[in-house]
Structure formats: structure tokens, C-alpha cells
Design a protein around this motif. Sequence first.
Motif, PDB file in Angstrom:
ATOM      1  N   VAL A 118       5.905   1.029  -7.752  1.00 16.14           N
ATOM      2  CA  VAL A 118       4.541   1.251  -7.245  1.00 16.14           C
ATOM      3  C   VAL A 118       3.902   2.559  -7.705  1.00 16.14           C
ATOM      4  N   LEU A 119       2.588   2.566  -7.591  1.00 23.55           N
ATOM      5  CA  LEU A 119       1.802   3.787  -7.744  1.00 23.55           C
ATOM      6  C   LEU A 119       1.703   4.462  -6.375  1.00 23.55           C
ATOM      7  N   ASN A 120       1.329   5.739  -6.355  1.00 20.55           N
ATOM      8  CA  ASN A 120       1.189   6.469  -5.084  1.00 20.55           C
ATOM      9  C   ASN A 120       0.275   5.736  -4.110  1.00 20.55           C
ATOM     10  N   GLU A 121      -0.865   5.305  -4.616  1.00 20.93           N
ATOM     11  CA  GLU A 121      -1.865   4.671  -3.763  1.00 20.93           C
ATOM     12  C   GLU A 121      -1.318   3.374  -3.152  1.00 20.93           C
ATOM     13  N   GLU A 122      -0.569   2.632  -3.961  1.00 18.74           N
ATOM     14  CA  GLU A 122       0.016   1.381  -3.453  1.00 18.74           C
ATOM     15  C   GLU A 122       1.020   1.682  -2.347  1.00 18.74           C
ATOM     16  N   MET A 123       1.806   2.752  -2.539  1.00 20.81           N
ATOM     17  CA  MET A 123       2.800   3.113  -1.516  1.00 20.81           C
ATOM     18  C   MET A 123       2.105   3.531  -0.228  1.00 20.81           C
ATOM     19  N   ARG A 124       0.988   4.240  -0.392  1.00 16.95           N
ATOM     20  CA  ARG A 124       0.235   4.659   0.801  1.00 16.95           C
ATOM     21  C   ARG A 124      -0.268   3.425   1.559  1.00 16.95           C
ATOM     22  N   LYS A 125      -0.752   2.436   0.805  1.00 17.32           N
ATOM     23  CA  LYS A 125      -1.255   1.210   1.432  1.00 17.32           C
ATOM     24  C   LYS A 125      -0.120   0.475   2.141  1.00 17.32           C
ATOM     25  N   ILE A 126       1.050   0.466   1.509  1.00 15.62           N
ATOM     26  CA  ILE A 126       2.206  -0.215   2.107  1.00 15.62           C
ATOM     27  C   ILE A 126       2.579   0.470   3.418  1.00 15.62           C
ATOM     28  N   ASP A 127       2.634   1.803   3.403  1.00 17.92           N
ATOM     29  CA  ASP A 127       2.945   2.555   4.628  1.00 17.92           C
ATOM     30  C   ASP A 127       1.885   2.268   5.702  1.00 17.92           C
ATOM     31  N   LYS A 128       0.631   2.283   5.283  1.00 22.36           N
ATOM     32  CA  LYS A 128      -0.485   2.105   6.221  1.00 22.36           C
ATOM     33  C   LYS A 128      -0.432   0.709   6.861  1.00 22.36           C
ATOM     34  N   THR A 129      -0.196  -0.305   6.028  1.00 14.62           N
ATOM     35  CA  THR A 129      -0.121  -1.677   6.556  1.00 14.62           C
ATOM     36  C   THR A 129       1.058  -1.806   7.514  1.00 14.62           C
ATOM     37  N   THR A 130       2.176  -1.185   7.148  1.00 16.81           N
ATOM     38  CA  THR A 130       3.360  -1.237   8.013  1.00 16.81           C
ATOM     39  C   THR A 130       3.033  -0.636   9.379  1.00 16.81           C
ATOM     40  N   ILE A 131       2.314   0.467   9.342  1.00 20.01           N
ATOM     41  CA  ILE A 131       1.999   1.181  10.581  1.00 20.01           C
ATOM     42  C   ILE A 131       0.931   0.427  11.375  1.00 20.01           C
ATOM     43  N   GLU A 132      -0.151   0.029  10.692  1.00 19.12           N
ATOM     44  CA  GLU A 132      -1.299  -0.516  11.428  1.00 19.12           C
ATOM     45  C   GLU A 132      -1.155  -2.009  11.733  1.00 19.12           C
ATOM     46  N   LYS A 133      -0.656  -2.775  10.766  1.00 18.38           N
ATOM     47  CA  LYS A 133      -0.603  -4.240  10.991  1.00 18.38           C
ATOM     48  C   LYS A 133       0.664  -4.645  11.746  1.00 18.38           C
ATOM     49  N   TYR A 134       1.759  -3.964  11.475  1.00 22.98           N
ATOM     50  CA  TYR A 134       3.028  -4.367  12.105  1.00 22.98           C
ATOM     51  C   TYR A 134       3.429  -3.443  13.254  1.00 22.98           C
ATOM     52  N   GLY A 135       2.654  -2.393  13.445  1.00 25.51           N
ATOM     53  CA  GLY A 135       2.898  -1.526  14.604  1.00 25.51           C
ATOM     54  C   GLY A 135       4.164  -0.692  14.515  1.00 25.51           C
ATOM     55  N   ILE A 136       4.686  -0.530  13.306  1.00 22.01           N
ATOM     56  CA  ILE A 136       5.867   0.347  13.162  1.00 22.01           C
ATOM     57  C   ILE A 136       5.333   1.763  12.956  1.00 22.01           C
ATOM     58  N   PRO A 137       5.520   2.651  13.915  1.00 20.63           N
ATOM     59  CA  PRO A 137       4.919   3.982  13.802  1.00 20.63           C
ATOM     60  C   PRO A 137       5.439   4.752  12.577  1.00 20.63           C
ATOM     61  N   GLY A 138       4.552   5.560  11.979  1.00 19.09           N
ATOM     62  CA  GLY A 138       4.912   6.382  10.825  1.00 19.09           C
ATOM     63  C   GLY A 138       6.123   7.259  11.118  1.00 19.09           C
ATOM     64  N   ILE A 139       6.226   7.693  12.358  1.00 23.64           N
ATOM     65  CA  ILE A 139       7.322   8.594  12.728  1.00 23.64           C
ATOM     66  C   ILE A 139       8.686   7.886  12.601  1.00 23.64           C
ATOM     67  N   ILE A 140       8.666   6.559  12.785  1.00 27.48           N
ATOM     68  CA  ILE A 140       9.917   5.788  12.602  1.00 27.48           C
ATOM     69  C   ILE A 140      10.257   5.718  11.114  1.00 27.48           C
ATOM     70  N   LEU A 141       9.238   5.476  10.301  1.00 25.69           N
ATOM     71  CA  LEU A 141       9.486   5.434   8.851  1.00 25.69           C
ATOM     72  C   LEU A 141      10.029   6.783   8.380  1.00 25.69           C
ATOM     73  N   MET A 142       9.447   7.849   8.930  1.00 26.40           N
ATOM     74  CA  MET A 142       9.880   9.196   8.560  1.00 26.40           C
ATOM     75  C   MET A 142      11.332   9.427   8.991  1.00 26.40           C
ATOM     76  N   GLU A 143      11.651   8.952  10.185  1.00 26.35           N
ATOM     77  CA  GLU A 143      13.023   9.081  10.689  1.00 26.35           C
ATOM     78  C   GLU A 143      13.997   8.356   9.745  1.00 26.35           C
ATOM     79  N   ASN A 144      13.611   7.126   9.373  1.00 28.10           N
ATOM     80  CA  ASN A 144      14.478   6.346   8.477  1.00 28.10           C
ATOM     81  C   ASN A 144      14.624   7.031   7.115  1.00 28.10           C
ATOM     82  N   ALA A 145      13.503   7.593   6.638  1.00 32.03           N
ATOM     83  CA  ALA A 145      13.543   8.274   5.337  1.00 32.03           C
ATOM     84  C   ALA A 145      14.519   9.451   5.405  1.00 32.03           C
ATOM     85  N   GLY A 146      14.359  10.271   6.451  1.00 35.73           N
ATOM     86  CA  GLY A 146      15.229  11.445   6.599  1.00 35.73           C
ATOM     87  C   GLY A 146      16.692  11.034   6.724  1.00 35.73           C
TER      88      GLY A 146
END
Length: 515
Positions: free
Chosen positions: A4-32
Motif C-alpha cells: 500500500v501507499l501511505n494514503e491507502e493505509m490511512r484509509k484502511i486504519d480509518k475504515t477499521t476504526i469508523e466502520k468496524y468500531g475497532i478503536p485506534g488505540i487497540i490497533l496501536m496496542e497491537n502494533a506495539g
Amino acid sequence: MKVVLNEEMRKIDKTTIEKYGIPGIILMENAGLGVVEEIIKDFKRDSNFTIICGRGNNGGDGFVIARHLYNKGYNVKVFIVGDSRDISKDALINFKIIQNLNINITNILDEKDLLKLKEGILSSTVVIDALFGTGLSSEVKGIASEVIKYMNKYSKYIFSVDVPSGICGDNGQVCSLAVKADKTITFGLKKCGNILYPGAEYCGELILKDIGIPREVVDLMNLKFNIITEEIVKDSIPIRKKDSHKGSYGKANVIAGSFGMTGAAILTCKSALRSGLGLLRLYIAESLNFIIKTNVPEAITVPLGEIRKGVIGINNIREILEGTKDADVLTIGPGCGNTSELSEILKRIIGEVDKPMVIDADGLNVLSKNVEWLSKKKSEIVITPHLGEMSRLTGLSIEEIKRNPIEVAKNFAQKWNVITVLKSARTIIASPKGEVFINVNGNPGMATAGCGDVLTGIITGFIAQGIEPLKAAIISVYIHGLTGDRVAEKKGEYGLVAGDIIEKLPYTIKDVIGR
Ligand SMILES: NC(=O)C1=CN([C@@H]2O[C@H](COP(=O)(O)OP(=O)(O)OC[C@H]3O[C@@H](n4cnc5c(N)ncnc54)[C@H](O)[C@@H]3O)[C@@H](O)[C@H]2O)[C@@H](O)CC1
Ligand SMILES: [K+]
């Protein structure tokens, strides 16, 4: 595998957060946690860590890493580059937690703070680079650039979080300077900047971690960029039937070679035949016929009258066009010479041949003076330019192309409706529909004369066998690179020559398709 490109990754994160209700903080936790999982594989409890964080979410991942390492009993120091009052939302939650835990935190605001950073890095076994990820928006300047210099100069081992800081996630370019990591842990999907050079080299070993982005989100995005994998290749090569004959595996017509450049013709023919092709016809100046016959006895040659020694002319066009009627592919260019005669032949061929074509080398050199001929084409065409040839075709400098190879290949493929194989350390195949396939195998040993002719031969062979041209280009680039790697494994990169790839080709194909 998608990339992916940066913008595509941002959209993927955004959709995950907004459409599926997985908070960004959870994604961050998983990343860490993903990074910590890798760290503890490599480093024992007595290791010391310096974690260098920016104020965006990449820094947020760094705070999560700091917390988990601290909880596991590691010695951890955190440095924040810039004013900690500007830390972004999710990152701030994690920043406050590490404050509450009394983890050692130092702000790097200007040059006078760099001494503390130097001491921190020198006393650490590992440095974690969580300064910039996909959010890097311009050249790195000021204090951040000093921090990157210190990381590169004083670190013993660097883990980069997502993308080495200073590397552009879109194209792998260095934004004035960048962290040279030993390992990079990237999240969800690989970024183009992790794959393309020089970014790929700055990543060191690249590891992809799942951070819980739903599969549906990725499917929904209709991502167009791919990394070529063995699975794509394996499933695309047709099974040879027991009840078959040479006609079952296609006929390829090739126009290659001229006085002094018969080698290109020989390499192209041999590799087409080694890729499983049924029958090959080479159109060659009559004075060169003997050389071809003695070197590639399996090829049928069509000796043609010559205009000059070893050069065919437009007077042969009838015979060439007639010959394409029962052919499955026509390949033109390797070793033909950049001549006006070839130019005349190519113009007629592009305008009249209705079979798939491969244009390479001198075919591209003459085409570059008349790219508009492509708008008259009657068939699917694969072009295989290296950077120099692409520069001539587009009028862009080699440097410009290297800065954005995906864009350049994609634009050319779409503008001229041709399958574009842009050859370099990361060969890029772009389709007229905007799909992009990046090849990640191959080695610098293959940067020698003749290796391009071999690739052209393989593509020719696979198209003749009935594989559609885009797929044939993808498979060929992968198998070509993989074969080069296998040769280099045994012989090293220095002594690798094009002929070695041809010799090893049958074994690679056998192993990839498992028969
Ligand atoms: N929800 C998400 O979007 C997730 C993001 N993740 C992480 O977040 C990163 C992306 O986060 P962000 O979009 O916040 O961006 P980054 O954290 O990569 O960078 C943005 C920060 O860098 C600064 N900056 C950008 N360019 C600069 C320059 N040239 N010089 C100086 N400062 C500069 C910005 O002002 C901002 O503070 C990913 O790479 C990944 O590591 C992960 O935590 C997973 C979830
Ligand atoms: K980073």
C-alpha cells in the motif's frame, strides 16, 4: 500479497476504526505488542532500550513498546523529539500511561538535549526508532535530522517501527536522511516504501505483523498494488497434458540479432525454448544464420536477405507479417541494432500484427522516437524497458524514474495501453488497468548484459504457451529473478552470466510448479 501507499493505509486504519468500531488505540496496542514480540525473540532481559518517539501515532507505538518492555523488566529510556504538548490523541493516552509508570522520559527540543540522547543510545543494546512512520510529510530538517544522525552513528542495533524514519512510505525515497535499521516491523500491510529501493535497504530485515485489521477492510479497498509471490506464479503455469505435441505449446516468432549482436538473439531464443515453448522461429539476416544454427539447433531460422551486413530491411516485411499468421506471439528487439531499418519494420508490425507482442531493447530504442505508434496497435503488447530505455520512452530522467518507478510505469501503461515491465532492482509490472506487480527477488549479479534478453525470451515462451500476456510477464519476472538468486547462491554474484540463468531455468520452473 498486497502492498500500500501511505494514503491507502490511512484509509484502511480509518475504515477499521469508523466502520468496524475497532478503536485506534487497540490497533496501536497491537502494533506495539507486535514489535515487542520480535524484540524478545532476539534480546535477553539484561538488554537496555532507548525508544525514540515522535509526536504522531508512530511515536504512540513507541510508548506502547516502552510500557511492555518496562513491564517485562527491561531497562527502558524514552526520548520524545519535539514538544510533548503536541502529542496526537491516541499517542497521548499511551504517553500518559508511561508517565504514570515513571518511565524515564526526556524531551529533545534542541541541540543542547542531544548529549543526553547520545548517552542514552551509547548505553543501550537496542534503539527503537518510532520517530516517523507513514505520516512523514516532508524532508526531515532541524532537530529531527540531528536525532536520526545520532541514531545511525551511535546505535548498536535499531528496530524501526513501521517504516525507518525519514523514508517515504510511498516510494522508498530518503527524505534528506533516514534511519538505517537492522529490522523493521511493519503493520497490517507492507508499504511501498518498505519494498522499493533505497527504502528496502534502510529497512534491514522486514517483518510484517497483523494488528487486527479486518480482512473485509482490505478487500473493500480494491488495492491495485501487489508483491509477486510464488503462489501467483505457481497457479498460472498450465499443466502439460500427456496427449500433446509441439503444437500444443505454442509458436513464437522472434526478430532479434544483427551483425555483432547475435548473442542477444541466441539468449532470447534459448530462454524461450527453456521455458516450455513448443516451436520457435527466428527471423535473422542470412549471413548470421549459421551462427544461430550452431548455437540454438532447436530454433527454426528464417534467413532473410540483408540491406547491409547482418541487418534486415523493410523489404522483408511481407515474409515477417505472413509468418505471424500461425504464430502465438511476436517478439522484436534484442540485438537488432538501433537502426532506421528496424524502425520501419516496427512501425508496420505494430500497425498490422494482431498477435500478442513483446518489444524489448532496440525495439524500444526505435519506439522511443515514435511512441505514438502504440496508439495504432492491434494487439496486446508487453514492453520491457530498463531505466535507460524508460527514460528515452518517457523523456524523464533516470533519477526521476527511480524516484517514483511505480507511478512512471503505471502512467505509461495506462497512457499507451501496454503492459509495462520496468526493469530495475525491483522490477515493476504495470497493466493498462492500473494494476501494479512488484518483484522482490533477483540480485545485483543479474545486472549484466544479456539478462534482459533472457527475460524477454521467458515472457515470449510463456505467452506462446497460451498464458495471457500480463500473467506471462508477472510469472517470467519472478522466475527470472528466482533463477538468478539460485545461481548466485552457488556461484556468487560476480561470476553470474545470462547463460547461467538459462541453464538453471528448467529446474526453477520444475520446483515452482512442483512437476
Ligand atoms: N490508527 C492508526 O492510524 C494507526 C497508526 N499506527 C502508526 O502510526 C503511524 C502513522 O501515524 P501518524 O499519521 O500520526 O504519522 P507519524 O507518527 O508517522 O508522523 C506524524 C508526526 O510527525 C510529524 N512530522 C511529519 N513530517 C515531519 C517532518 N518532515 N519533520 C518533522 N516532523 C514531521 C507530524 O507533525 C506528526 O507529529 C504509522 O506509521 C504506524 O506506526 C499504528 O499505531 C496502528 C494504528
Ligand atoms: K519509524
